[in-house]
Design an enzyme around this catalytic site. Structure first.
Site, PDB file in Angstrom:
ATOM      1  N   CYS A  86      -2.508  -6.922   4.839  1.00 38.48           N
ATOM      2  CA  CYS A  86      -2.575  -7.157   3.394  1.00 38.48           C
ATOM      3  C   CYS A  86      -1.937  -8.502   3.014  1.00 38.48           C
ATOM      4  O   CYS A  86      -2.483  -9.545   3.357  1.00 38.48           O
ATOM      5  CB  CYS A  86      -1.970  -5.964   2.658  1.00 38.48           C
ATOM      6  SG  CYS A  86      -2.561  -5.819   0.974  1.00 38.48           S
ATOM      7  N   HIS A 135      -3.469  -1.251   4.688  1.00 37.18           N
ATOM      8  CA  HIS A 135      -2.115  -1.064   5.247  1.00 37.18           C
ATOM      9  C   HIS A 135      -2.146  -0.035   6.377  1.00 37.18           C
ATOM     10  O   HIS A 135      -1.864   1.145   6.123  1.00 37.18           O
ATOM     11  CB  HIS A 135      -1.173  -0.541   4.163  1.00 37.18           C
ATOM     12  CG  HIS A 135      -0.828  -1.544   3.120  1.00 37.18           C
ATOM     13  ND1 HIS A 135       0.255  -2.375   3.200  1.00 37.18           N
ATOM     14  CD2 HIS A 135      -1.446  -1.844   1.957  1.00 37.18           C
ATOM     15  CE1 HIS A 135       0.305  -3.149   2.131  1.00 37.18           C
ATOM     16  NE2 HIS A 135      -0.711  -2.851   1.364  1.00 37.18           N
ATOM     17  N   GLU A 186       0.012   0.515   8.432  1.00 32.97           N
ATOM     18  CA  GLU A 186       1.369   1.048   8.591  1.00 32.97           C
ATOM     19  C   GLU A 186       1.637   2.226   7.659  1.00 32.97           C
ATOM     20  O   GLU A 186       2.642   2.911   7.791  1.00 32.97           O
ATOM     21  CB  GLU A 186       2.417  -0.067   8.372  1.00 32.97           C
ATOM     22  CG  GLU A 186       2.515  -0.633   6.959  1.00 32.97           C
ATOM     23  CD  GLU A 186       1.484  -1.731   6.673  1.00 32.97           C
ATOM     24  OE1 GLU A 186       0.478  -1.812   7.401  1.00 32.97           O
ATOM     25  OE2 GLU A 186       1.687  -2.483   5.702  1.00 32.97           O
TER      26      GLU A 186
HETATM   27  N1  GLN Z   1      -1.977  -8.567  -3.804  1.00 34.24           N
HETATM   28  C1  GLN Z   1      -0.882  -8.820  -2.925  1.00 34.24           C
HETATM   29  C2  GLN Z   1      -0.763 -10.301  -2.622  1.00 34.24           C
HETATM   30  O1  GLN Z   1      -1.575 -11.033  -3.067  1.00 34.24           O
HETATM   31  C3  GLN Z   1      -1.008  -8.085  -1.619  1.00 34.24           C
HETATM   32  C4  GLN Z   1      -0.796  -6.617  -1.827  1.00 34.24           C
HETATM   33  C5  GLN Z   1      -0.289  -5.859  -0.678  1.00 34.24           C
HETATM   34  O2  GLN Z   1       0.202  -6.402   0.338  1.00 34.24           O
HETATM   35  N2  GLN Z   1      -0.339  -4.574  -0.827  1.00 34.24           N
HETATM   36  O3  GLN Z   1       0.138 -10.700  -1.952  1.00 34.24           O
END
Ligand code: GLN
Length: 209
Positions: A89, A185, A187
């Site tokens: 992410c 994610h 994790e």
């Molecule tokens: N939207 C977040 C970002 O731009 C990422 C979100 C996340 O890691 N759950 O960093």
């Protein structure tokens, strides 16, 4: 030679503990000797066999990386040496070459530029648009629970980038040599198969050193 694998989770911000837990589960399932620690100092990073950049908030993580003396250089060194790195992410965003935010447009933020991809941040909407869905992931199977929280998607990828998974026509997992990036994610899903895939890279790299 010490054959225990040492993996670090960048311990600045985000879901650090969750990645430590998922990696420990993966080590157990694979019957491998391994250690997973939170890292935030250059000298700790330079000892690693693999690095995980967790989910969280990529703009904040970028600022914190830039603030710590020598940290950016040590992450760059790891990437240059081909030490495996997985970004989930926000972690995938930090690894990318280019990014823009679907909600607020362009935003200057620190990007490592190691993954030859352009990402659209918040690609599925804001926090309340977070969702879960089963994903088909190359090398894993069709039943991986993908947890998407303000998730990015990959809108373009260079020729060296392998697409591991798509959701709704959007690219949500990629691999470029020893770098893995996921929009979701792994994790948080209670399923350590993605971490096992990463450990396989770490283990191969260590064996070939
Ligand atoms: N939207 C977040 C970002 O731009 C990422 C979100 C996340 O890691 N759950 O960093």
């Amino acid at each position: 030679m010490n054959d225990e694998l040492l993996i670090g989770v960048l311990g600045l911000q985000g879901d650090i503990e969750e990645n430590i837990k998922a990696t420990n589960n993966a080590f157990k399932e694979m019957n491998l000797k391994g250690k997973i620690i939170s890292v935030r100092y250059p000298e700790e990073l330079l000892k690693l066999d693999g690095l995980i950049i967790p989910g969280g908030e990529s703009t904040v993580m970028g600022l914190l990386i830039a603030l710590k003396n020598g940290l950016l250089d040590s992450i760059r060194k790891i990437l240059q040496e081909g030490i495996p790195v997985m970004g989930t992410c926000a972690g995938m965003i930090v690894l990318a070459k280019k990014s823009y935010d679907k909600v607020v447009g362009n935003k200057n933020q620190l990007l490592l530029g190691a993954l030859d991809i352009e990402v659209e941040r918040n690609s599925f909407g804001r926090q309340h648009d977070s969702f879960e869905s089963n994903l088909n992931i190359s090398g894993i199977g069709s039943d991986f629970r993908g947890i998407f929280i303000r998730a990015p998607s990959v809108i373009s990828a260079g020729p060296g980038v392998q697409i591991l998974s798509k959701f709704d026509e959007k690219i949500v997992a990629v691999k470029q040599e020893n770098i893995i990036g996921t929009s979701f994610h792994p994790e948080l899903s209670g399923d350590s198969r993605m971490h096992r895939l990463f450990i396989e890279l770490v283990s191969k790299r260590k064996a070939n050193r």
